[in-house]
Motif scaffolding. Sequence first.
Motif, short mmCIF file in Angstrom:
data_model
loop_
_atom_site.label_atom_id
_atom_site.label_comp_id
_atom_site.label_asym_id
_atom_site.label_seq_id
_atom_site.Cartn_x
_atom_site.Cartn_y
_atom_site.Cartn_z
N LEU A 132 -15.92 42.22 29.45
CA LEU A 132 -15.62 43.26 28.46
C LEU A 132 -15.45 42.66 27.07
CD1 LEU A 132 -13.33 45.73 30.42
CD2 LEU A 132 -15.82 45.66 30.23
N PHE A 133 -15.10 41.39 27.01
CA PHE A 133 -15.21 40.60 25.78
C PHE A 133 -15.33 39.15 26.20
CE2 PHE A 133 -10.83 39.50 26.43
CZ PHE A 133 -10.60 38.35 25.68
N LEU A 134 -15.73 38.28 25.30
CA LEU A 134 -15.82 36.85 25.62
C LEU A 134 -15.66 36.04 24.34
CD1 LEU A 134 -18.42 35.24 28.04
CD2 LEU A 134 -17.54 34.04 26.05
N HIS A 135 -14.57 35.29 24.28
CA HIS A 135 -14.33 34.40 23.13
C HIS A 135 -14.37 32.95 23.60
CE1 HIS A 135 -11.88 37.55 20.58
NE2 HIS A 135 -13.13 37.90 20.80
N ILE A 136 -14.83 32.09 22.74
CA ILE A 136 -14.75 30.65 22.99
C ILE A 136 -13.68 30.10 22.06
CG2 ILE A 136 -16.01 28.46 23.01
CD1 ILE A 136 -18.60 30.18 23.16
N THR A 137 -12.62 29.55 22.66
CA THR A 137 -11.46 29.14 21.85
C THR A 137 -11.40 27.63 21.62
OG1 THR A 137 -10.11 29.07 23.87
CG2 THR A 137 -10.07 31.12 22.59
N GLY A 138 -12.28 26.88 22.25
CA GLY A 138 -12.26 25.44 22.03
C GLY A 138 -13.17 24.74 23.01
N ARG A 139 -13.21 23.43 22.88
CA ARG A 139 -14.06 22.62 23.76
C ARG A 139 -13.22 21.49 24.33
NH1 ARG A 139 -20.17 20.89 22.13
NH2 ARG A 139 -20.82 20.22 24.20
N ARG A 140 -13.34 21.27 25.62
CA ARG A 140 -12.53 20.23 26.27
C ARG A 140 -13.24 18.88 26.18
NH1 ARG A 140 -10.99 22.90 32.01
NH2 ARG A 140 -12.82 21.67 32.55
N PHE A 189 -24.84 27.36 24.19
CA PHE A 189 -23.63 26.61 23.85
C PHE A 189 -23.90 25.54 22.79
CE2 PHE A 189 -21.36 28.00 27.84
CZ PHE A 189 -20.21 28.43 27.21
N ARG A 190 -25.16 25.09 22.72
CA ARG A 190 -25.51 24.07 21.70
C ARG A 190 -25.84 24.68 20.35
NH1 ARG A 190 -28.48 21.76 26.12
NH2 ARG A 190 -30.42 22.62 25.31
N SER A 191 -25.91 26.01 20.29
CA SER A 191 -26.34 26.66 19.05
C SER A 191 -25.36 26.37 17.91
CB SER A 191 -26.43 28.17 19.28
OG SER A 191 -26.69 28.81 18.05
N PRO A 192 -25.87 25.95 16.74
CA PRO A 192 -24.98 25.61 15.63
C PRO A 192 -24.22 26.82 15.08
CG PRO A 192 -27.28 25.51 14.94
CD PRO A 192 -27.29 25.68 16.42
N ASP A 193 -24.74 28.04 15.32
CA ASP A 193 -24.04 29.20 14.75
C ASP A 193 -23.18 29.93 15.79
OD1 ASP A 193 -26.29 29.98 16.07
OD2 ASP A 193 -27.06 31.32 14.52
N LEU A 194 -22.84 29.24 16.87
CA LEU A 194 -21.92 29.80 17.85
C LEU A 194 -20.47 29.54 17.42
CD1 LEU A 194 -21.68 31.10 20.74
CD2 LEU A 194 -21.52 28.76 21.61
N THR A 195 -19.64 30.59 17.41
CA THR A 195 -18.22 30.41 17.06
C THR A 195 -17.48 29.86 18.26
OG1 THR A 195 -18.34 32.27 15.53
CG2 THR A 195 -16.15 31.60 16.23
N ARG A 196 -17.00 28.61 18.11
CA ARG A 196 -16.34 27.93 19.22
C ARG A 196 -14.84 27.79 19.03
NH1 ARG A 196 -20.93 25.22 18.28
NH2 ARG A 196 -22.36 24.90 20.03
N ASP A 197 -14.33 28.33 17.92
CA ASP A 197 -12.92 28.09 17.61
C ASP A 197 -12.20 29.41 17.35
OD1 ASP A 197 -14.25 28.72 15.32
OD2 ASP A 197 -13.48 27.06 14.12
N ALA A 198 -12.53 30.43 18.15
CA ALA A 198 -11.86 31.73 17.98
C ALA A 198 -10.37 31.56 18.22
CB ALA A 198 -12.44 32.74 18.97
N THR A 199 -9.57 32.30 17.48
CA THR A 199 -8.12 32.26 17.68
C THR A 199 -7.79 32.88 19.03
OG1 THR A 199 -7.84 32.53 15.32
CG2 THR A 199 -5.92 32.97 16.68
N PRO A 200 -7.03 32.17 19.88
CA PRO A 200 -6.68 32.76 21.17
C PRO A 200 -5.97 34.10 21.00
CG PRO A 200 -6.16 30.43 21.16
CD PRO A 200 -6.54 30.79 19.75
N VAL A 201 -6.27 35.03 21.90
CA VAL A 201 -5.66 36.35 21.85
C VAL A 201 -4.84 36.56 23.12
CG1 VAL A 201 -7.39 37.38 20.34
CG2 VAL A 201 -7.76 37.39 22.81
N LYS A 202 -4.08 37.65 23.13
CA LYS A 202 -3.24 37.97 24.28
C LYS A 202 -3.80 39.22 24.97
CE LYS A 202 1.03 35.95 22.53
NZ LYS A 202 0.42 35.24 21.40
N ILE A 203 -3.36 39.43 26.21
CA ILE A 203 -3.80 40.61 26.95
C ILE A 203 -3.49 41.88 26.17
CG2 ILE A 203 -3.37 41.98 29.04
CD1 ILE A 203 -3.10 39.37 30.60
N ALA A 204 -2.36 41.89 25.49
CA ALA A 204 -1.97 43.08 24.71
C ALA A 204 -2.98 43.38 23.61
CB ALA A 204 -0.58 42.89 24.11
N ASP A 205 -3.57 42.32 23.01
CA ASP A 205 -4.59 42.53 21.97
C ASP A 205 -5.80 43.24 22.56
OD1 ASP A 205 -3.07 41.10 20.04
OD2 ASP A 205 -3.82 39.21 20.85
#
Length: 298
Positions: A27-35, A194-210
């Motif tokens: 229903l949504f998908l954010h990338i918040t970082g890379r390990r 995932f290798r795409s240079p214009d992919l946002t990989r640092d979205a601010t983490p959100v909560k279930i309430a958001d």
Amino acid sequence: MGNGHSMNTVVDGPGWSYWPAPAKLNLFLHITGRRADGYHELQSVFRLLDWGDRIGLRVREDGQIHREGPSVPGVAEADDLVVRAALALQKASASTLGADIRVEKHIPAGGGFGGGSSDAATVLVALNLLWDTGLDEDALAALALGLGADVPVFVRGRNAWAEGVGEKLTPLTLPQAWYVLVDPGVHVPTAELFRSPDLTRDATPVKIADFASGTVLGNAFEPVLRRREPAIEAVFQALAGMGRARLTGSGSGCFVEFATCAAAEQALAELPKELRAWVAASVDHSPLLDALETTGIV
């Protein structure tokens, strides 16, 4: 296209039983970082649907795992997730039994609807029953994670808030909804996206309430795919008039949510006929778990 087939367990011929492998939406998908290991940290909501593939299973006494025909064209038997799932369960449980496996594909490959992952989960869950190996849900989910980040949610069979690489799952109650689903028919390898240079990989983490408040609906892959794939952009344009179009997984499947079946069916009727589109309903509880409970074997 209609709603596909019924998702109940069906027995066909000596020894065969058939098990549902439901599709999912993100229903949504954010990338918040890379390990450090290269995997990406995600946040998402998995929603299970009443539509999907079917898996046929027949127990073998000789310990062999045999796939009848490719579940995905071009995938070798040894690389097929359904075969790998059966082998993983066999190894973990030390079972001497084997299985013949048939996959009835309805979920388009590479669409982000979770077909391969769901097929693998159904093999794990159903063979655990048929082989009487007795692994609990947590043990099966651990095996599932070894097969892919999306596999555990199908083993657990509940809508979920997902974090980590998609394996940290919190069950989530969601209102009933109906979806117009569209398969644009393009398949872009996830690793390439995932290798795409214009992919946002640092979205601010959100909560279930958001998410619950309706403020979180985006998919990190959507802008990348819409720029890159004209077929996906065309689907978004076609869906724009009927509601908020979204992408599932890393694409290419698109969907719009509706509160009633009638509204979804009406929207489907208004789409260009050349689009591969259909309606599916949400479920609170995976049809696979329902099938387990109604087999009478449990």
